[in-house]
Design an enzyme around this catalytic site. Structure first.
Site, mmCIF file in Angstrom:
data_model
loop_
_atom_site.group_PDB
_atom_site.id
_atom_site.type_symbol
_atom_site.label_atom_id
_atom_site.label_comp_id
_atom_site.label_asym_id
_atom_site.label_seq_id
_atom_site.Cartn_x
_atom_site.Cartn_y
_atom_site.Cartn_z
ATOM 1 N N GLU A 59 0.923 -1.368 -0.096
ATOM 2 C CA GLU A 59 -0.106 -0.013 0.090
ATOM 3 C C GLU A 59 0.862 1.356 -0.058
ATOM 4 O O GLU A 59 2.020 1.342 0.746
ATOM 5 C CB GLU A 59 -0.896 0.091 1.117
ATOM 6 C CG GLU A 59 -1.777 1.033 1.337
ATOM 7 C CD GLU A 59 -2.420 1.254 2.900
ATOM 8 O OE1 GLU A 59 -3.482 1.789 2.635
ATOM 9 O OE2 GLU A 59 -1.675 0.954 3.714
ATOM 10 N N LYS A 134 -10.458 -0.344 -0.634
ATOM 11 C CA LYS A 134 -10.378 -0.524 0.767
ATOM 12 C C LYS A 134 -11.752 -0.220 1.414
ATOM 13 O O LYS A 134 -12.222 0.748 1.366
ATOM 14 C CB LYS A 134 -9.131 0.237 1.361
ATOM 15 C CG LYS A 134 -8.967 0.121 2.668
ATOM 16 C CD LYS A 134 -7.642 0.947 3.225
ATOM 17 C CE LYS A 134 -7.297 0.621 4.419
ATOM 18 N NZ LYS A 134 -5.906 1.427 4.791
ATOM 19 N N CYS A 166 -4.145 -3.281 4.385
ATOM 20 C CA CYS A 166 -3.794 -2.650 5.668
ATOM 21 C C CYS A 166 -4.817 -2.907 6.593
ATOM 22 O O CYS A 166 -5.189 -3.895 7.315
ATOM 23 C CB CYS A 166 -3.454 -1.410 5.448
ATOM 24 S SG CYS A 166 -1.995 -0.587 6.624
#
EC number: 3.5.1.4
Length: 345
Positions: A59, A134, A166
């Site tokens: 990321e 995300k 993440c």
């Protein structure tokens, strides 16, 4: 599952993960220059790892974190766009699949709404075959607009792949969603910084075990003037054991061969730790012994999840009753987040 060689085989997918140094960029031109560096790294890696079928970059590796809001909007990309075109050309040249970060991808209402935090999976012909946004941005710091679904794509040699980003990976629900959709490899690209190194290493291993799946983690390394990123990119077997893990070094690489037949055999034949099967066949041994059928219980026993699906607002109120009812915290304010109750827009 094999580690230590540079090869792959008809049954194994060679996967590499990279501790890419967190870039600090400010302009579109700088971003495109960095894309070319990533592309060059991919092509070079293939010459050193001839078995590499898939490479994963972290990321923020493409654009870095734009701490200036105007720079964030000015450098927000489209998908497909100039950035992905560079990556696609590299994948075609090397004959390799790749996972790349786009932070951010322009919102449909750009620039009136913040960008998405996006990953793309590009195949060895240069085609974008999965675009994931995300779902759970790292609040309160990240201001990305949230996505709303996960995907599964048939990757190299037929291995089924899902992408997450993440902070997504701190929520067991997203791993389960990917696995229950058929994902055999869940790729977690992250730009994770200290202090939570130990927790993130643990989470990836635990989720591989809990979901009978491979996990590939690519994390940033280095210092960007604000945060220190801990690296530890890793490849984890579906039994939760680490196949290979980098340290904190910038541009560190790890590589392993993920057997397709092994994970499918385990999911079909394992018993006591076949978590996916057992979740929807609860207590089958006892139910069979009772003469109540031989497939166990399929109904969901978890009241919170039932409530979330049927009445999300009531589920939110229940969570607020045990946490707080404002997004901001008065004793540690972040930006303009409200620390008093406000009405929904």
């Amino acid at each position: 599952m094999r580690h230590g060689d540079i090869s792959s085989s008809p049954d194994t997918v060679g996967v590499a993960v990279v501790n890419y140094k967190m870039p600090r960029l400010h302009t579109k031109a700088e971003v495109l220059d960095n894309c070319r560096r990533i592309a060059d790294m991919l092509v070079g890696m293939k010459s050193g790892l001839p078995g590499m079928d898939l490479v994963v970059f972290p990321e923020y590796s493409t654009q870095g974190i734009m701490y200036d809001e105007q720079e964030m909007y000015d450098t927000a990309a489209t998908v497909p766009g100039e950035e992905t075109a560079i990556f696609s050309a590299a994948c075609r040249e090397a004959g390799v699949w790749g996972v790349f970060s786009i932070t951010g991808e322009q919102h449909e209402d750009h620039p009136r709404k913040p960008p998405y935090n996006t990953l793309v999976l590009i195949d060895d012909h240069g085609e974008i075959v999965q675009k994931y946004r995300k779902i759970l941005p790292w609040c309160p710091i990240e201001g990305w607009y949230p996505g709303d679904t996960t995907y599964v794509t048939e990757g190299p040699k037929g291995l089924k792949i899902s992408l997450i980003v993440c902070d997504d990976g701190n929520y067991p629900e997203i791993w389960r969603d990917c696995a229950m959709k058929g994902a055999e490899l869940i790729v977690r690209c992250q730009g994770y910084m200290y202090p939570s190194k130990d927790q993130q290493v643990l989470m990836a291993k635990a989720m591989a075990w809990a979901n009978n799946c491979y996990v590939a983690v690519a994390n940033a390394a280095g210092f960007d003037g604000v945060y220190s990123y801990f690296g530890h990119s890793a490849l984890i077997g579906f039994d939760g054991r680490t196949l290979g893990e980098t340290g904190e070094e910038e541009y560190g690489i790890q590589y392993a061969q993920l057997s397709i037949s092994a994970i499918r055999d385990a999911r079909a034949h394992d018993q006591s730790q076949n978590h996916l099967f057992k979740l929807l066949h609860r207590g089958y041994s006892g139910v069979h012994a009772a003469g109540d059928g031989d497939r166990g219980v399929a109904d969901c026993p978890f009241e919170f999840y039932k409530l979330w699906v049927t009445d999300a607002q009531q589920a939110r109120e229940r969570v607020e009753a045990i946490t707080r009812d404002t997004v901001g915290v008065a004793d540690c304010r972040v930006g303009s987040l409200p620390v008093e109750q406000t009405l929904e827009a």
